[in-house]
Design a protein around this motif. Structure first.
Motif, PDB file in Angstrom:
ATOM      1  N   ARG A   1      -8.089   0.498  -0.154  1.00  0.00           N
ATOM      2  CA  ARG A   1      -6.762   1.107  -0.305  1.00  0.00           C
ATOM      3  C   ARG A   1      -6.631   1.701  -1.707  1.00  0.00           C
ATOM      4  O   ARG A   1      -6.818   1.003  -2.688  1.00  0.00           O
TER       5      ARG A   1
ATOM      6  N   GLU B   1      -4.160   2.411  -3.498  1.00  0.00           N
ATOM      7  CA  GLU B   1      -3.129   1.858  -4.370  1.00  0.00           C
ATOM      8  C   GLU B   1      -3.497   0.499  -4.942  1.00  0.00           C
ATOM      9  O   GLU B   1      -2.841  -0.019  -5.817  1.00  0.00           O
ATOM     10  N   SER B   2      -4.540  -0.137  -4.414  1.00  0.00           N
ATOM     11  CA  SER B   2      -4.861  -1.489  -4.875  1.00  0.00           C
ATOM     12  C   SER B   2      -6.217  -1.591  -5.553  1.00  0.00           C
ATOM     13  O   SER B   2      -6.493  -2.560  -6.250  1.00  0.00           O
TER      14      SER B   2
ATOM     15  N   GLU C   1      -3.344  -8.642   3.168  1.00  0.00           N
ATOM     16  CA  GLU C   1      -4.458  -8.459   2.232  1.00  0.00           C
ATOM     17  C   GLU C   1      -4.599  -9.657   1.296  1.00  0.00           C
ATOM     18  O   GLU C   1      -3.634 -10.379   1.026  1.00  0.00           O
TER      19      GLU C   1
ATOM     20  N   ALA D   1      -2.920  -9.047  -2.808  1.00  0.00           N
ATOM     21  CA  ALA D   1      -1.506  -8.785  -3.098  1.00  0.00           C
ATOM     22  C   ALA D   1      -0.681  -9.974  -2.635  1.00  0.00           C
ATOM     23  O   ALA D   1      -1.002 -10.598  -1.618  1.00  0.00           O
TER      24      ALA D   1
ATOM     25  N   CYS E   1       1.969 -12.271  -0.787  1.00  0.00           N
ATOM     26  CA  CYS E   1       2.666 -12.215   0.496  1.00  0.00           C
ATOM     27  C   CYS E   1       3.797 -13.242   0.437  1.00  0.00           C
ATOM     28  O   CYS E   1       3.547 -14.428   0.172  1.00  0.00           O
TER      29      CYS E   1
ATOM     30  N   HIS F   1       6.173 -10.732   4.149  1.00  0.00           N
ATOM     31  CA  HIS F   1       6.211  -9.371   3.624  1.00  0.00           C
ATOM     32  C   HIS F   1       5.200  -9.221   2.494  1.00  0.00           C
ATOM     33  O   HIS F   1       5.053 -10.114   1.652  1.00  0.00           O
ATOM     34  N   GLN F   2       4.534  -8.100   2.482  1.00  0.00           N
ATOM     35  CA  GLN F   2       3.554  -7.808   1.437  1.00  0.00           C
ATOM     36  C   GLN F   2       3.722  -6.345   1.026  1.00  0.00           C
ATOM     37  O   GLN F   2       3.722  -5.451   1.875  1.00  0.00           O
ATOM     38  N   GLU F   3       3.893  -6.136  -0.265  1.00  0.00           N
ATOM     39  CA  GLU F   3       4.082  -4.787  -0.807  1.00  0.00           C
ATOM     40  C   GLU F   3       5.201  -4.049  -0.071  1.00  0.00           C
ATOM     41  O   GLU F   3       5.118  -2.858   0.214  1.00  0.00           O
ATOM     42  N   GLY F   4       6.266  -4.793   0.254  1.00  0.00           N
ATOM     43  CA  GLY F   4       7.443  -4.203   0.864  1.00  0.00           C
ATOM     44  C   GLY F   4       7.378  -4.003   2.359  1.00  0.00           C
ATOM     45  O   GLY F   4       8.346  -3.528   2.969  1.00  0.00           O
ATOM     46  N   SER F   5       6.264  -4.367   2.995  1.00  0.00           N
ATOM     47  CA  SER F   5       6.105  -4.170   4.437  1.00  0.00           C
ATOM     48  C   SER F   5       5.992  -5.507   5.156  1.00  0.00           C
ATOM     49  O   SER F   5       5.413  -6.465   4.624  1.00  0.00           O
TER      50      SER F   5
END
Length: 331
Positions: A192, A194-195, A285, A288, A290, A313-317
């Protein structure tokens, strides 16, 4: 079919044949004993440790109906006794293994393919889940539905399970998954942007084991956040059961355990889940945080049950949610 069946000459559709197959089969025929029991091959249920295999045999009864046998130990290193009953999550693990076994052994999915579990549900009958004086022998009926194929190969299915002990229905459940070839999985799991790296997060401090009905801090999968009814998922990739083998994401069974431990922490007492219904929206993931949150759900007209929707929720999702039902305490 009995649980006491030892078969080593079964043809596995998803396994390759060698030039010595005929000789090997002839030799195997002489090694059939009606009085021995063994587990199914660990590779067929995606386990590295033989001790973590819950299934012992399987047989196709109709096109998409199968009968399996299995066994639960009286004491397991992680799936511990709850109210003198076998852990409901060992039911979830058994159902998970059953689907993967049949996909490989009966629907021809190659052993190098990956599985994406979308949902998993379990409901237990506590009176038939009591730990006895011997390991629990299981008779499992599986019905596969919504069988999907792509170019003749299985791409996914949904299945329902009935688990019997001593002729009594002990648990029900089911799951739905899709199958991914190595090439497709590689595309899905590409790094990813972003990570960056996929190095796991540093291990966070656990809640007190007694707060989640555990004996050892190594089995605690929640960390405090300072917020009520909210915790951070604690991911220990060295755990010998939850991480039986290396993976690049958080296993679904760890998320189910987080939901169960969150239920105990939320209620402030040990409790036996009567049912767990989980949905997995995306991969959780390893690199990040959770966040697990407990959201009480009203149960209309019933004072006998308590339900809580656990979300992750992880990274807002939203990555998963699980509705956990337990019996209310006796007044």
């Amino acid at each position: 079919m009995s649980a006491s069946t030892f078969r080593i000459d079964r043809a596995i559709p998803s396994a390759g044949r060698s030039e010595n197959d005929t000789t090997a089969s002839t030799r195997a025929t002489g090694l059939r004993y009606a009085s021995l029991t063994t587990t199914v091959p660990k590779e067929l249920v995606h386990r590295a440790s033989v001790s973590e295999v819950m299934l012992t045999d399987w047989e196709r009864e109709a096109d998409d109906h199968f009968v399996l046998t299995g066994q639960w130990p009286r004491r397991h290193g992680f799936f511990t006794t709850v109210d003198d009953c076998h852990d409901p999550l060992i039911v979830a693990e058994t159902i998970r293994q059953a689907g993967i076994l049949l996909a490989h052994a009966e629907y021809g999915v190659p052993l190098d393919h990956r599985f994406l579990m979308w949902d998993l549900a379990v409901e237990v009958k506590p009176q038939h889940m009591l730990v006895g004086t011997a390991p629990a022998s299981l008779h499992i009926e599986i019905t596969c539905k919504d069988v999907k194929r792509r170019r003749g190969d299985l791409s996914g299915l949904r299945y329902e399970a009935l688990i019997f002990r001593n002729g009594q229905l002990a648990a029900t459940g089911g799951a739905r998954f899709t199958c991914l070839s190595p090439a497709v999985y590689q595309r899905v799991r590409a790094p990813r942007p972003e990570s960056g790296s996929r190095n796991p997060l540093p291990l966070t401090a656990p809640l007190a084991p007694q707060d989640v009905d555990r004996l050892s801090p190594t089995d605690v999968v929640l960390s405090p956040t300072g917020e009520p009814d909210q915790w951070q998922l604690r991911v220990d990739t060295r755990h010998p059961v939850l991480f039986d083998h290396p993976v690049d994401h958080t296993p679904g069974m760890l998320l189910l355990e987080a939901a169960r431990q969150a239920m105990v922490a939320h209620l402030g007492r040990p409790c036996l889940p009567r049912s767990v219904t989980a949905e997995f929206m995306r991969y959780s993931e390893l690199d990040a945080p959770c966040l697990i949150k407990a959201n009480p759900v009203p149960v209309p007209g019933s004072g006998h049950e308590e339900r809580v929707l656990m979300t992750g929720h992880q990274e807002g999702s939203l990555v998963f949610q699980a509705l956990v039902t337990v019996a209310s305490p006796i007044a």
